[in-house]
Design an enzyme around this catalytic site. Structure first.
Site, PDB file in Angstrom:
ATOM      1  N   LYS A   1     -17.509 -62.927  -5.458  1.00 54.34           N
ATOM      2  CA  LYS A   1     -17.802 -62.009  -4.328  1.00 54.34           C
ATOM      3  C   LYS A   1     -19.054 -62.339  -3.501  1.00 54.34           C
ATOM      4  CE  LYS A   1     -20.126 -57.834  -4.642  1.00 54.34           C
ATOM      5  NZ  LYS A   1     -21.159 -57.712  -3.912  1.00 54.34           N
ATOM      6  N   ASN A   2     -19.957 -62.693  -4.246  1.00 62.38           N
ATOM      7  CA  ASN A   2     -21.421 -63.097  -3.519  1.00 62.38           C
ATOM      8  C   ASN A   2     -21.515 -64.197  -2.849  1.00 62.38           C
ATOM      9  OD1 ASN A   2     -22.306 -60.532  -4.154  1.00 62.38           O
ATOM     10  ND2 ASN A   2     -23.991 -61.237  -5.507  1.00 62.38           N
TER      11      ASN A   2
ATOM     12  N   ARG B   1     -24.350 -53.479   2.653  1.00 61.99           N
ATOM     13  CA  ARG B   1     -25.550 -54.152   3.360  1.00 61.99           C
ATOM     14  C   ARG B   1     -25.342 -55.673   3.728  1.00 61.99           C
ATOM     15  NH1 ARG B   1     -31.320 -54.364   2.486  1.00 61.99           N
ATOM     16  NH2 ARG B   1     -31.776 -56.593   2.147  1.00 61.99           N
TER      17      ARG B   1
ATOM     18  N   CYS C   1     -30.100 -47.428   0.185  1.00 56.44           N
ATOM     19  CA  CYS C   1     -29.044 -48.181  -1.043  1.00 56.44           C
ATOM     20  C   CYS C   1     -29.506 -47.623  -2.325  1.00 56.44           C
ATOM     21  CB  CYS C   1     -29.348 -49.522  -0.798  1.00 56.44           C
ATOM     22  SG  CYS C   1     -28.663 -50.528  -2.268  1.00 56.44           S
TER      23      CYS C   1
ATOM     24  N   ARG D   1     -34.380 -52.105  -0.465  1.00 56.56           N
ATOM     25  CA  ARG D   1     -34.178 -53.252   0.107  1.00 56.56           C
ATOM     26  C   ARG D   1     -34.457 -53.520   1.791  1.00 56.56           C
ATOM     27  NH1 ARG D   1     -27.979 -53.871  -2.325  1.00 56.56           N
ATOM     28  NH2 ARG D   1     -28.582 -55.964  -3.203  1.00 56.56           N
ATOM     29  N   PRO D   2     -35.469 -53.642   2.048  1.00 58.09           N
ATOM     30  CA  PRO D   2     -35.572 -53.859   3.265  1.00 58.09           C
ATOM     31  C   PRO D   2     -35.289 -55.149   3.999  1.00 58.09           C
ATOM     32  CG  PRO D   2     -37.698 -54.239   1.952  1.00 58.09           C
ATOM     33  CD  PRO D   2     -36.630 -53.840   1.057  1.00 58.09           C
ATOM     34  N   VAL D   3     -35.371 -55.475   5.295  1.00 62.63           N
ATOM     35  CA  VAL D   3     -34.992 -56.560   5.978  1.00 62.63           C
ATOM     36  C   VAL D   3     -36.118 -57.288   6.440  1.00 62.63           C
ATOM     37  CG1 VAL D   3     -32.390 -55.810   6.091  1.00 62.63           C
ATOM     38  CG2 VAL D   3     -34.025 -55.414   7.931  1.00 62.63           C
TER      39      VAL D   3
ATOM     40  N   VAL E   1     -38.596 -64.517  -2.794  1.00 64.68           N
ATOM     41  CA  VAL E   1     -37.169 -65.238  -2.975  1.00 64.68           C
ATOM     42  C   VAL E   1     -36.148 -64.077  -2.537  1.00 64.68           C
ATOM     43  CG1 VAL E   1     -35.462 -66.258  -4.281  1.00 64.68           C
ATOM     44  CG2 VAL E   1     -37.804 -66.498  -4.549  1.00 64.68           C
ATOM     45  N   SER E   2     -35.344 -64.189  -1.471  1.00 66.07           N
ATOM     46  CA  SER E   2     -34.251 -63.404  -1.120  1.00 66.07           C
ATOM     47  C   SER E   2     -33.032 -64.232  -0.770  1.00 66.07           C
ATOM     48  CB  SER E   2     -34.676 -62.599   0.268  1.00 66.07           C
ATOM     49  OG  SER E   2     -33.416 -62.078   0.693  1.00 66.07           O
ATOM     50  N   VAL E   3     -31.798 -63.772  -1.610  1.00 70.39           N
ATOM     51  CA  VAL E   3     -30.689 -64.406  -1.254  1.00 70.39           C
ATOM     52  C   VAL E   3     -30.263 -64.279  -0.066  1.00 70.39           C
ATOM     53  CG1 VAL E   3     -28.248 -64.471  -2.218  1.00 70.39           C
ATOM     54  CG2 VAL E   3     -30.186 -64.069  -3.965  1.00 70.39           C
TER      55      VAL E   3
ATOM     56  N   ASP F   1     -27.975 -58.641 -11.573  1.00 72.17           N
ATOM     57  CA  ASP F   1     -26.623 -58.262 -11.701  1.00 72.17           C
ATOM     58  C   ASP F   1     -25.824 -58.390 -12.808  1.00 72.17           C
ATOM     59  OD1 ASP F   1     -26.821 -57.949  -9.041  1.00 72.17           O
ATOM     60  OD2 ASP F   1     -25.594 -59.502  -8.191  1.00 72.17           O
TER      61      ASP F   1
ATOM     62  N   ILE G   1     -36.423 -57.321  -9.916  1.00 73.71           N
ATOM     63  CA  ILE G   1     -35.810 -57.786  -8.503  1.00 73.71           C
ATOM     64  C   ILE G   1     -35.742 -56.374  -7.809  1.00 73.71           C
ATOM     65  CG2 ILE G   1     -33.928 -58.727  -7.404  1.00 73.71           C
ATOM     66  CD1 ILE G   1     -35.308 -60.755  -9.260  1.00 73.71           C
TER      67      ILE G   1
ATOM     68  N   ARG H   1     -15.518 -52.528  -5.628  1.00 74.27           N
ATOM     69  CA  ARG H   1     -16.134 -53.178  -4.750  1.00 74.27           C
ATOM     70  C   ARG H   1     -16.246 -54.831  -5.463  1.00 74.27           C
ATOM     71  NH1 ARG H   1     -21.572 -51.583  -3.719  1.00 74.27           N
ATOM     72  NH2 ARG H   1     -21.630 -53.716  -2.724  1.00 74.27           N
TER      73      ARG H   1
HETATM   74  C1  UD1 Z   1     -27.922 -60.452  -3.460  1.00 74.78           C
HETATM   75  C2  UD1 Z   1     -26.646 -59.978  -4.149  1.00 74.78           C
HETATM   76  C3  UD1 Z   1     -26.910 -59.225  -5.126  1.00 74.78           C
HETATM   77  C4  UD1 Z   1     -28.086 -59.460  -5.919  1.00 74.78           C
HETATM   78  C5  UD1 Z   1     -29.192 -59.934  -5.285  1.00 74.78           C
HETATM   79  C6  UD1 Z   1     -30.159 -60.393  -6.288  1.00 74.78           C
HETATM   80  C7  UD1 Z   1     -25.008 -60.580  -2.576  1.00 74.78           C
HETATM   81  C8  UD1 Z   1     -24.034 -59.885  -1.554  1.00 74.78           C
HETATM   82  N1  UD1 Z   1     -25.760 -59.694  -3.076  1.00 74.78           N
HETATM   83  O1  UD1 Z   1     -28.409 -59.209  -2.709  1.00 74.78           O
HETATM   84  O2  UD1 Z   1     -25.657 -58.942  -5.745  1.00 74.78           O
HETATM   85  O3  UD1 Z   1     -28.254 -58.292  -6.791  1.00 74.78           O
HETATM   86  O4  UD1 Z   1     -28.887 -60.734  -4.253  1.00 74.78           O
HETATM   87  O5  UD1 Z   1     -29.903 -61.540  -6.678  1.00 74.78           O
HETATM   88  O6  UD1 Z   1     -24.979 -61.794  -2.735  1.00 74.78           O
HETATM   89  N2  UD1 Z   1     -36.139 -57.955  -0.162  1.00 74.78           N
HETATM   90  C9  UD1 Z   1     -37.106 -57.728   0.785  1.00 74.78           C
HETATM   91  N3  UD1 Z   1     -37.182 -58.092   2.064  1.00 74.78           N
HETATM   92  C10 UD1 Z   1     -35.853 -58.726   2.711  1.00 74.78           C
HETATM   93  C11 UD1 Z   1     -34.975 -58.854   1.894  1.00 74.78           C
HETATM   94  C12 UD1 Z   1     -35.104 -58.888   0.516  1.00 74.78           C
HETATM   95  O7  UD1 Z   1     -38.266 -57.134   0.384  1.00 74.78           O
HETATM   96  O8  UD1 Z   1     -35.912 -58.870   3.780  1.00 74.78           O
HETATM   97  C13 UD1 Z   1     -36.375 -57.951  -1.391  1.00 74.78           C
HETATM   98  C14 UD1 Z   1     -35.102 -56.757  -1.895  1.00 74.78           C
HETATM   99  O9  UD1 Z   1     -35.650 -55.465  -1.722  1.00 74.78           O
HETATM  100  C15 UD1 Z   1     -35.289 -57.094  -3.578  1.00 74.78           C
HETATM  101  C16 UD1 Z   1     -35.593 -58.514  -3.387  1.00 74.78           C
HETATM  102  O10 UD1 Z   1     -36.126 -59.064  -2.287  1.00 74.78           O
HETATM  103  O11 UD1 Z   1     -36.276 -56.486  -4.080  1.00 74.78           O
HETATM  104  C17 UD1 Z   1     -34.254 -59.539  -3.679  1.00 74.78           C
HETATM  105  O12 UD1 Z   1     -33.083 -59.256  -2.812  1.00 74.78           O
HETATM  106  P1  UD1 Z   1     -32.248 -60.091  -2.356  1.00 74.78           P
HETATM  107  O13 UD1 Z   1     -32.275 -61.395  -2.976  1.00 74.78           O
HETATM  108  O14 UD1 Z   1     -32.442 -60.078  -0.709  1.00 74.78           O
HETATM  109  O15 UD1 Z   1     -30.840 -59.423  -2.338  1.00 74.78           O
HETATM  110  P2  UD1 Z   1     -29.473 -59.173  -1.680  1.00 74.78           P
HETATM  111  O16 UD1 Z   1     -29.452 -60.537  -0.935  1.00 74.78           O
HETATM  112  O17 UD1 Z   1     -29.435 -58.092  -0.876  1.00 74.78           O
END
Ligand code: UD1
Length: 429
Positions: free
Chosen positions: A22-23, A102, A126, A131-133, A172-174, A316, A338, A408
């Site tokens: 899915k991811n 999201r 959420c 989970r900010p951007v 680190v943000s995926v 996850d 995380i 989902r």
């Molecule tokens: C993705 C995965 C989710 C997984 C997560 C962590 C998908 C669709 N979802 O979610 O299943 O649990 O990775 O492995 O692939 N953060 C910030 N600012 C930002 C972005 C993120 O502070 O702008 C923080 C988040 O709140 C969190 C951390 O960074 O604490 C990691 O989040 P992130 O890796 O971005 O998760 P997702 O990409 O949303």
């Protein structure tokens, strides 16, 4: 709303086919916005999130068609879907769509790169944390975008197009790695992303983008280099196997006992989880086209776990591992690093008789000799499957409500487990 009823006590034996991830599917689908050509994705899982994203992309002008087996056709795991964004008709992603998922926020990268503008709703609250951007916004600004927040929307413009730059992700943000990598494919010049996520899904997206004509190196390491190109073409790409689904079923087998082969997947996708399971008492070995899982005969041992970005233990799989630890012969601790609010399954596992104490981001799980079935409620995607794992060994019936969370992210869960001997059924209402 559908419920899932499980009568615990059966071992799992047989074969479970692992679906496409899915991811990986979600960012790959979003990458179709980068080209006016057709992007064909194979091994696409049939999941509520995929359907939802199809609707969202349709809103931007993406046409899609499905070939091969469809939903409810026997043995129809994995579909081939063609996505064509010939004309982008709308660069706005509205609140009512983005708030449902999201990852749909991620369209901001390709829209900005190709159309030089995007207006995307902030994802909103959420269940598993704030989970900010901020990293997405910071990173896109580093690539030359003008960004304002107006009435709950991120309004982004890049007159003349994005421009490559060096950008270090503060955390680190995926999602931010996916988005910045996609955006940089069409930027002018070179982009260097530092402290990038290293998840296999990032590598999968980079492989697909490369097949589309992008110039990317270093995906899978913490430094990714992208040389911008003028345009991308279509491609054909097979979605990689779902490592979270793989780990989930491996944990289910470790919980119930039995002997199961997970096909179409690989131990290489989840090194830390495999090593953790081995310490907990499971034998997880690579076999042709998959993984074989069975217990080593010594019961379930307590193992302490800390979630971390890849290649660490995945957040996850945290809830599923907690379910397993409820039956360990001792006390285990699980530290969630995380997401700040990802322990909602604790209360529900307690309803089945689990003994878990929470202190901030650390859960201490004292193994108990038996769990007892009860009605429980799914709270999020991974939490819901942890209740299923617990239900597989709980005495009597466990009924999981709000299974739309499961739908989902887990394709045909009850069918896959049922074929291996679990007494599990969906009750539609
Ligand atoms: C993705 C995965 C989710 C997984 C997560 C962590 C998908 C669709 N979802 O979610 O299943 O649990 O990775 O492995 O692939 N953060 C910030 N600012 C930002 C972005 C993120 O502070 O702008 C923080 C988040 O709140 C969190 C951390 O960074 O604490 C990691 O989040 P992130 O890796 O971005 O998760 P997702 O990409 O949303």
């Amino acid at each position: 709303m559908d419920r899932i009823r499980i009568r615990g006590g059966n071992e799992l034996n047989g074969i479970i086919p692992i679906s496409g991830a899915k991811n990986a599917t979600l960012p790959l689908m979003i990458a179709s916005l980068l080209t006016d050509d057709t992007l064909t994705l194979e091994n696409v899982p049939h999941l509520a999130d995929v359907e939802q994203l199809t609707r969202i992309l349709g809103n931007h002008g993406v046409d899609f068609s499905v070939t091969g087996k469809r939903l409810r056709q026997e043995s129809g795991f994995g579909r081939t879907i063609h996505f064509t964004a010939r004309n982008i008709v709308d660069t706005t992603a509205p609140y009512d769509l983005v708030s449902k998922m999201r990852a749909s926020f991620w369209v901001i990268g390709p829209l900005l790169a190709r159309m030089h503008e995007a207006k995307v709703s902030l994802p909103g609250g959420c269940a598993i944390g704030t989970r900010p951007v901020d990293i997405f916004i910071d990173g896109l600004r580093a690539l030359g975008a003008d960004i304002d927040i107006e009435a709950g929307y991120v309004v982004a413009k890049a007159k003349g197009g994005l421009v490559g730059n060096r950008y270090r992700l503060p955390k680190v943000s995926v999602g931010a790695t996916h988005v910045l990598m996609m955006a940089a494919t069409l930027a002018k010049g070179e982009t260097i992303l530092e402290n990038a996520a290293r998840e296999p899904e990032i590598v999968d997206l980079a492989t697909c983008l490369t097949a589309m004509g992008a110039k990317i190196s270093g995906a899978g390491t913490s430094t990714i280099r992208i040389d911008g190109v003028r345009s991308l073409s279509g491609a054909r790409h097979r979605v990689l196997p779902d490592r979270i689904e793989t780990g989930t079923y491996a944990m289910a087998v470790a919980m119930t006992g039995g002997d199961v082969t997970l096909t179409g997947t690989s131990v290489d996708l989840l090194p830390t989880a495999v090593e953790t399971l081995a310490r907990a008492g499971a034998v997880v070995t690579p076999v042709e086209d998959g993984i074989r899982v069975y217990r080593n005969g010594g019961g379930i041992s307590p193992v302490d776990v800390v979630t971390d970005p890849y290649p660490g233990f995945p957040t996850d799989l945290q809830a599923q591992f907690m379910a397993l630890m409820t039956r360990a012969s001792g006390t285990a601790s699980i530290t969630e690093t995380i997401f700040e609010n990802r322990f909602m399954h604790v209360q529900e596992l307690a309803r089945l008789g689990a003994r878990i104490q929470l202190a901030g981001q650390v859960a201490r799980i004292e193994g108990v000799p038996r769990l007892k079935g009860a009605p429980v409620m799914a709270t999020d995607l991974r939490a819901s499957v942890s209740l299923v794992i617990a239900g597989l060994v709980a005495e009597g019936d466990t009924e999981v409500s709000r299974v739309y969370h499961l739908d989902r992210g887990f394709e045909r869960l009850e069918e896959k487990l049922g074929r291996c001997g679990a007494e599990i059924e969906r009750i539609s209402s």
